[in-house]
Design a protein around this motif. Structure first.
Motif, PDB file in Angstrom:
ATOM      1  N   MET A 275      44.009  41.657  36.148  1.00  0.00           N
ATOM      2  CA  MET A 275      45.031  42.390  35.402  1.00  0.00           C
ATOM      3  C   MET A 275      45.135  43.854  35.818  1.00  0.00           C
ATOM      4  SD  MET A 275      47.427  42.191  33.214  1.00  0.00           S
ATOM      5  CE  MET A 275      47.113  40.507  32.666  1.00  0.00           C
ATOM      6  N   SER A 276      44.073  44.416  36.362  1.00  0.00           N
ATOM      7  CA  SER A 276      44.059  45.848  36.710  1.00  0.00           C
ATOM      8  C   SER A 276      45.214  46.278  37.601  1.00  0.00           C
ATOM      9  CB  SER A 276      42.722  46.215  37.368  1.00  0.00           C
ATOM     10  OG  SER A 276      41.676  46.147  36.427  1.00  0.00           O
ATOM     11  N   PRO A 277      45.609  45.494  38.618  1.00  0.00           N
ATOM     12  CA  PRO A 277      46.757  45.911  39.447  1.00  0.00           C
ATOM     13  C   PRO A 277      48.079  45.943  38.685  1.00  0.00           C
ATOM     14  CG  PRO A 277      45.423  44.272  40.596  1.00  0.00           C
ATOM     15  CD  PRO A 277      44.963  44.280  39.175  1.00  0.00           C
ATOM     16  N   ILE A 278      48.142  45.252  37.542  1.00  0.00           N
ATOM     17  CA  ILE A 278      49.370  45.207  36.754  1.00  0.00           C
ATOM     18  C   ILE A 278      49.418  46.356  35.746  1.00  0.00           C
ATOM     19  CG2 ILE A 278      50.717  43.829  35.093  1.00  0.00           C
ATOM     20  CD1 ILE A 278      49.552  41.342  36.429  1.00  0.00           C
ATOM     21  N   ILE A 279      48.269  46.640  35.112  1.00  0.00           N
ATOM     22  CA  ILE A 279      48.198  47.725  34.131  1.00  0.00           C
ATOM     23  C   ILE A 279      48.003  49.036  34.892  1.00  0.00           C
ATOM     24  CG2 ILE A 279      47.085  48.577  32.030  1.00  0.00           C
ATOM     25  CD1 ILE A 279      48.367  45.863  31.698  1.00  0.00           C
ATOM     26  N   THR A 280      49.085  49.575  35.406  1.00  0.00           N
ATOM     27  CA  THR A 280      49.052  50.763  36.256  1.00  0.00           C
ATOM     28  C   THR A 280      49.327  52.024  35.432  1.00  0.00           C
ATOM     29  OG1 THR A 280      51.408  50.595  36.725  1.00  0.00           O
ATOM     30  CG2 THR A 280      49.901  49.419  38.207  1.00  0.00           C
ATOM     31  N   PRO A 281      48.990  53.204  35.967  1.00  0.00           N
ATOM     32  CA  PRO A 281      49.345  54.458  35.279  1.00  0.00           C
ATOM     33  C   PRO A 281      50.838  54.551  35.004  1.00  0.00           C
ATOM     34  CG  PRO A 281      47.744  54.892  37.002  1.00  0.00           C
ATOM     35  CD  PRO A 281      48.152  53.462  37.157  1.00  0.00           C
ATOM     36  N   TYR A 282      51.646  54.037  35.934  1.00  0.00           N
ATOM     37  CA  TYR A 282      53.094  54.061  35.743  1.00  0.00           C
ATOM     38  C   TYR A 282      53.502  53.285  34.494  1.00  0.00           C
ATOM     39  CZ  TYR A 282      57.891  52.456  36.157  1.00  0.00           C
ATOM     40  OH  TYR A 282      59.191  52.137  35.882  1.00  0.00           O
ATOM     41  N   LEU A 283      52.864  52.125  34.265  1.00  0.00           N
ATOM     42  CA  LEU A 283      53.203  51.323  33.095  1.00  0.00           C
ATOM     43  C   LEU A 283      52.845  52.067  31.810  1.00  0.00           C
ATOM     44  CD1 LEU A 283      54.521  48.545  32.855  1.00  0.00           C
ATOM     45  CD2 LEU A 283      52.258  47.561  32.492  1.00  0.00           C
ATOM     46  N   GLY A 284      51.740  52.813  31.853  1.00  0.00           N
ATOM     47  CA  GLY A 284      51.372  53.637  30.711  1.00  0.00           C
ATOM     48  C   GLY A 284      52.404  54.713  30.437  1.00  0.00           C
ATOM     49  N   GLU A 285      52.918  55.341  31.503  1.00  0.00           N
ATOM     50  CA  GLU A 285      53.955  56.364  31.363  1.00  0.00           C
ATOM     51  C   GLU A 285      55.241  55.755  30.817  1.00  0.00           C
ATOM     52  OE1 GLU A 285      53.745  59.519  31.760  1.00  0.00           O
ATOM     53  OE2 GLU A 285      51.811  59.767  32.750  1.00  0.00           O
ATOM     54  N   LEU A 286      55.569  54.555  31.276  1.00  0.00           N
ATOM     55  CA  LEU A 286      56.784  53.877  30.821  1.00  0.00           C
ATOM     56  C   LEU A 286      56.685  53.550  29.331  1.00  0.00           C
ATOM     57  CD1 LEU A 286      59.495  52.844  31.911  1.00  0.00           C
ATOM     58  CD2 LEU A 286      58.388  50.646  32.357  1.00  0.00           C
ATOM     59  N   ALA A 287      55.515  53.107  28.898  1.00  0.00           N
ATOM     60  CA  ALA A 287      55.316  52.813  27.476  1.00  0.00           C
ATOM     61  C   ALA A 287      55.469  54.076  26.632  1.00  0.00           C
ATOM     62  CB  ALA A 287      53.930  52.191  27.254  1.00  0.00           C
ATOM     63  N   ALA A 288      54.933  55.203  27.150  1.00  0.00           N
ATOM     64  CA  ALA A 288      55.065  56.468  26.435  1.00  0.00           C
ATOM     65  C   ALA A 288      56.540  56.864  26.323  1.00  0.00           C
ATOM     66  CB  ALA A 288      54.277  57.557  27.156  1.00  0.00           C
ATOM     67  N   CYS A 289      57.300  56.636  27.383  1.00  0.00           N
ATOM     68  CA  CYS A 289      58.739  56.913  27.377  1.00  0.00           C
ATOM     69  C   CYS A 289      59.438  56.088  26.304  1.00  0.00           C
ATOM     70  CB  CYS A 289      59.325  56.620  28.748  1.00  0.00           C
ATOM     71  SG  CYS A 289      61.140  56.701  28.831  1.00  0.00           S
ATOM     72  N   PHE A 290      59.123  54.803  26.250  1.00  0.00           N
ATOM     73  CA  PHE A 290      59.743  53.928  25.255  1.00  0.00           C
ATOM     74  C   PHE A 290      59.369  54.374  23.838  1.00  0.00           C
ATOM     75  CE2 PHE A 290      60.262  49.905  28.101  1.00  0.00           C
ATOM     76  CZ  PHE A 290      61.114  50.631  28.921  1.00  0.00           C
ATOM     77  N   GLY A 291      58.124  54.796  23.675  1.00  0.00           N
ATOM     78  CA  GLY A 291      57.679  55.254  22.359  1.00  0.00           C
ATOM     79  C   GLY A 291      58.463  56.465  21.884  1.00  0.00           C
TER      80      GLY A 291
END
Length: 215
Positions: free
Chosen positions: A151-167
């Motif tokens: 799962m590590s290659p999928i849970i990237t820093p970019y995905l974390g940033e995208l989630a923050a944007c959606f929030g």
């Protein structure tokens, strides 16, 4: 080996529940290598950590923001604690700490003594608010670490940033749309847009997508 309870044909396993630890008082009893790993995990999630042991590793003592006590554990140390880790090298003491915690209804994890645990630590991947966790119920850490590596290659820093944007869009979404169904479609479209271009959608792109559903 962990004990499991069967009800009919249903095998009971650990329920996956995410809890808020930021600012919560957490106690780690033990000062060695395993205790260090638990301290590092708790710190990553913002806990207020107290470590108690007659001998504390230099690595633990170097960690900023935790409270260390070089002495033996006392029952009073459980007062005001919201989560406890028993990580001493004495199985009997670990069991006693577990029993005391359960009487006080404090969640407790006992290292390498699954029968004394009221919760367990999963293997996990974390990027900002995105967390994916894996558990085998204490049966096989090798399998949970394998799942983490996949799962590590999928849970990237970019995905974390995208989630923050959606929030950051939550209130705007409530004001501009009339239903949860519409909001879900907007988020899905923004996610697809973000993943296709591997970048956070711009304000203009966000407004264009919201405009399709704006009430």
């Amino acid at each position: 080996m962990s004990k499991r309870i069967r009800i009919g044909e249903i095998e009971m396993s650990y329920f996956p529940m995410f809890i808020e630890l930021n600012g919560k008082h957490c106690l780690v009893v033990g000062g060695g290598r395993i205790a260090l790993r638990k301290v590092e995990v708790l710190k990553e999630f913002g806990a207020q950590i107290q470590v108690i042991a007659p001998e504390l590793s230099s690595e633990i003592q170097k960690i900023e923001g935790i409270f260390c006590c070089k002495r033996y554990f006392q029952q009073e140390d459980l007062n005001d604690q919201e989560l406890v880790i028993a990580a001493t090298d004495d199985p009997i003491q670990n069991h006693q700490i577990s029993q005391a915690c359960k009487k006080k209804k404090i969640p407790v994890n006992v290292v390498d003594q699954i029968e004394d645990c009221s919760f367990i630590f999963p293997a996990y991947c974390k990027e900002k608010e995105i967390v994916a966790a894996f558990s085998s119920g204490g049966q096989s850490p090798v399998i949970t670490q394998y799942l983490k590596s996949q799962m590590s290659p999928i849970i990237t820093p970019y995905l974390g940033e995208l989630a923050a944007c959606f929030g950051s869009l939550r209130e705007k979404m409530k004001q501009c749309t009339s239903s949860e169904k519409e909001r879900k479609k907007i988020y899905q479209e923004l996610l697809r847009l973000g993943l296709e271009h591997d970048t956070i959608p711009s304000e203009k792109e966000i407004e264009q997508v919201i405009g399709k559903y704006k009430r």
